[in-house]
Design a protein around this motif. Structure first.
Motif, short mmCIF file in Angstrom:
data_model
loop_
_atom_site.label_atom_id
_atom_site.label_comp_id
_atom_site.label_asym_id
_atom_site.label_seq_id
_atom_site.Cartn_x
_atom_site.Cartn_y
_atom_site.Cartn_z
N TRP A 1 -5.13 2.73 4.90
CA TRP A 1 -6.63 2.14 4.38
C TRP A 1 -6.29 1.50 2.69
O TRP A 1 -5.51 2.32 2.20
CB TRP A 1 -7.32 2.94 4.18
N ARG B 1 -9.34 -3.68 3.32
CA ARG B 1 -9.34 -3.06 4.84
C ARG B 1 -10.64 -2.44 5.12
O ARG B 1 -11.18 -2.53 6.15
CB ARG B 1 -8.17 -2.38 5.23
N ALA C 1 -5.77 2.31 9.40
CA ALA C 1 -6.77 0.97 9.42
C ALA C 1 -6.30 0.28 10.68
O ALA C 1 -5.25 0.78 11.59
CB ALA C 1 -6.63 0.15 8.63
#
Length: 73
Positions: free
Chosen positions: A59, A63, A53
Motif C-alpha cells: 500500500w 493506492r 493492495a
C-alpha cells in the motif's frame, strides 16, 4: 420500536461485501483499535499486517485513496 442500527451493507449500491472487503475492514479495525488514525500510520499498518493492495503491491497513499474511492462507489 424501530431498529436503531443499520443492517450491514444496507446503504451499499453494489454487491454484498466480498471476502477481500471483510479482510480489509478487519485489518483497518485492528489498526484503528491501536490508536492509529492518520493516513501514513494506516498505510504502514496494512503493510505490516501483510495485506497488500489489490494489484499485489504494498500500500501507498495513492493506492489506498484510490481503493477507498472505488469501494465507496
Amino acid at each position: 420500536m424501530p431498529e436503531l442500527y443499520l443492517e450491514p451493507a444496507q446503504s451499499r449500491l453494489g454487491n454484498p461485501v466480498s471476502p477481500y472487503e471483510k479482510k480489509l475492514s478487519g485489518a483497518l479495525a485492528e489498526i484503528f483499535s491501536r490508536g492509529t488514525h492518520h493516513l501514513t500510520g494506516v498505510i504502514a499498518g496494512l503493510n505490516d499486517l501483510g495485506l497488500h493492495a489489490p494489484d499485489g503491491a504494498p500500500w501507498d497513499e495513492a493506492r489506498f485513496l484510490a481503493e477507498m474511492r472505488r469501494l465507496g462507489e
